[in-house]
Design a protein around this motif. Structure first.
Motif, PDB file in Angstrom:
ATOM      1  N   GLN A  50      -3.123  18.884  25.863  1.00 30.52           N
ATOM      2  CA  GLN A  50      -3.600  19.906  24.938  1.00 30.52           C
ATOM      3  C   GLN A  50      -4.159  21.078  25.727  1.00 30.52           C
ATOM      4  O   GLN A  50      -5.000  20.892  26.593  1.00 30.52           O
ATOM      5  N   PRO A  51      -3.696  22.296  25.416  1.00 35.52           N
ATOM      6  CA  PRO A  51      -4.242  23.435  26.146  1.00 35.52           C
ATOM      7  C   PRO A  51      -5.707  23.622  25.800  1.00 35.52           C
ATOM      8  O   PRO A  51      -6.088  23.513  24.645  1.00 35.52           O
ATOM      9  N   PRO A  52      -6.531  23.877  26.782  1.00 39.65           N
ATOM     10  CA  PRO A  52      -7.957  24.032  26.514  1.00 39.65           C
ATOM     11  C   PRO A  52      -8.280  25.412  25.972  1.00 39.65           C
ATOM     12  O   PRO A  52      -7.543  26.358  26.176  1.00 39.65           O
ATOM     13  N   ALA A  53      -9.405  25.485  25.292  1.00 39.95           N
ATOM     14  CA  ALA A  53      -9.919  26.778  24.849  1.00 39.95           C
ATOM     15  C   ALA A  53     -11.114  27.091  25.744  1.00 39.95           C
ATOM     16  O   ALA A  53     -11.968  26.249  25.957  1.00 39.95           O
ATOM     17  N   GLY A  54     -11.155  28.296  26.286  1.00 35.23           N
ATOM     18  CA  GLY A  54     -12.276  28.677  27.131  1.00 35.23           C
ATOM     19  C   GLY A  54     -12.224  28.031  28.498  1.00 35.23           C
ATOM     20  O   GLY A  54     -11.177  27.714  29.019  1.00 35.23           O
ATOM     21  N   LEU A  55     -13.392  27.812  29.074  1.00 37.80           N
ATOM     22  CA  LEU A  55     -13.525  27.244  30.409  1.00 37.80           C
ATOM     23  C   LEU A  55     -13.078  25.791  30.421  1.00 37.80           C
ATOM     24  O   LEU A  55     -13.476  25.002  29.567  1.00 37.80           O
ATOM     25  N   ARG A  56     -12.270  25.428  31.398  1.00 36.50           N
ATOM     26  CA  ARG A  56     -11.838  24.040  31.526  1.00 36.50           C
ATOM     27  C   ARG A  56     -12.081  23.594  32.951  1.00 36.50           C
ATOM     28  O   ARG A  56     -11.658  24.245  33.900  1.00 36.50           O
ATOM     29  N   ILE A  57     -12.769  22.476  33.085  1.00 31.24           N
ATOM     30  CA  ILE A  57     -13.038  21.868  34.387  1.00 31.24           C
ATOM     31  C   ILE A  57     -12.307  20.535  34.409  1.00 31.24           C
ATOM     32  O   ILE A  57     -12.407  19.749  33.467  1.00 31.24           O
ATOM     33  N   VAL A  58     -11.577  20.261  35.478  1.00 30.09           N
ATOM     34  CA  VAL A  58     -10.903  18.973  35.641  1.00 30.09           C
ATOM     35  C   VAL A  58     -11.462  18.342  36.906  1.00 30.09           C
ATOM     36  O   VAL A  58     -11.249  18.850  38.004  1.00 30.09           O
TER      37      VAL A  58
ATOM     38  N   LEU B 220      -3.168  18.471  35.944  1.00 28.85           N
ATOM     39  CA  LEU B 220      -4.380  19.265  35.816  1.00 28.85           C
ATOM     40  C   LEU B 220      -4.373  20.199  34.613  1.00 28.85           C
ATOM     41  O   LEU B 220      -5.377  20.338  33.926  1.00 28.85           O
ATOM     42  N   GLN B 221      -3.247  20.852  34.353  1.00 28.45           N
ATOM     43  CA  GLN B 221      -3.234  21.877  33.318  1.00 28.45           C
ATOM     44  C   GLN B 221      -1.826  22.186  32.868  1.00 28.45           C
ATOM     45  O   GLN B 221      -0.891  22.122  33.654  1.00 28.45           O
ATOM     46  N   ARG B 222      -1.688  22.542  31.612  1.00 28.90           N
ATOM     47  CA  ARG B 222      -0.441  23.055  31.058  1.00 28.90           C
ATOM     48  C   ARG B 222      -0.738  24.486  30.622  1.00 28.90           C
ATOM     49  O   ARG B 222      -1.756  24.757  29.994  1.00 28.90           O
TER      50      ARG B 222
END
Length: 196
Positions: free
Chosen positions: A64-72, A90-92
């Protein structure tokens, strides 16, 4: 989510488990376990399914694409492991007609990872170590800061030349290769992108 997405992709392609097994060279029992949510796939299995079903890896794993700041955090993401390699999704990123998947990639010391190919374009940036890359008979050696990009449908391999290699892997797809591109009437939430 792999179970749900695998069933959906197989149905959209009109493939039986037997036919998917034949094309992917993955046993029917393994595919049945994956579709029932009881299997634990290797990276080779996920890449093979992506190749045969012609969908991005994250469409199978569901992010799921994050909204705002995303920390992994490294310890929060279970790696996909396989022959000589560990990938942490980590991210799409979706932008216009392109979809990108970002992975932390580690090729284990002295190991080689072979791929028959899969949809998309593959981009790798080496962070640490020496990486041997072979694509359709072309071989290159990369060091920290070096980049390679190629059509991922071609057979390719990565080899850690000595110590473990850390790199960033970016997979690039066209938007029309997305699983949901063929299923516009799916109920809300069923086509969410990598991890919820």
């Amino acid at each position: 989510m792999l179970a749900v997405n695998l069933k959906r992709a197989r149905a959209q392609r009109g493939l039986s488990i037997s036919e998917l097994s034949r094309r992917s060279k993955i046993g029917k029992a393994t595919l049945s376990q994956l579709e029932s949510g009881t299997g634990n796939p290797t990276i080779e299995t996920v890449f093979s399914l992506s190749r045969v079903l012609e969908v991005p890896i994250s469409d199978l794993l569901d992010a799921q694409p994050p909204a705002g700041l995303r920390i992994v955090r490294a310890q929060e993401v279970e790696p996909l492991s396989g022959q000589g390699i560990d990938l942490r999704p980590l991210q799409r990123i979706e932008s216009g007609q392109a979809v990108f998947e970002v992975y932390d990639q580690q090729v284990r010391a002295g190991e080689r990872r072979d791929s028959l190919g899969h949809v998309g374009v593959e981009h790798t940036i080496v962070q640490a170590g020496r990486l041997g890359v072979s694509v359709e008979g072309h071989e290159v050696e990369l060091g920290p800061g070096d980049y390679v990009g190629f059509d991922a449908t071609q057979p390719h391999s990565y080899t850690a030349l000595g110590a473990t290699v850390r790199s960033v892997l970016l997979l690039q797809y066209r938007a029309d290769q997305r699983l949901h591109a063929e299923a516009p009437h799916a109920p809300p939430g069923e086509n969410s992108p990598l991890g919820e």
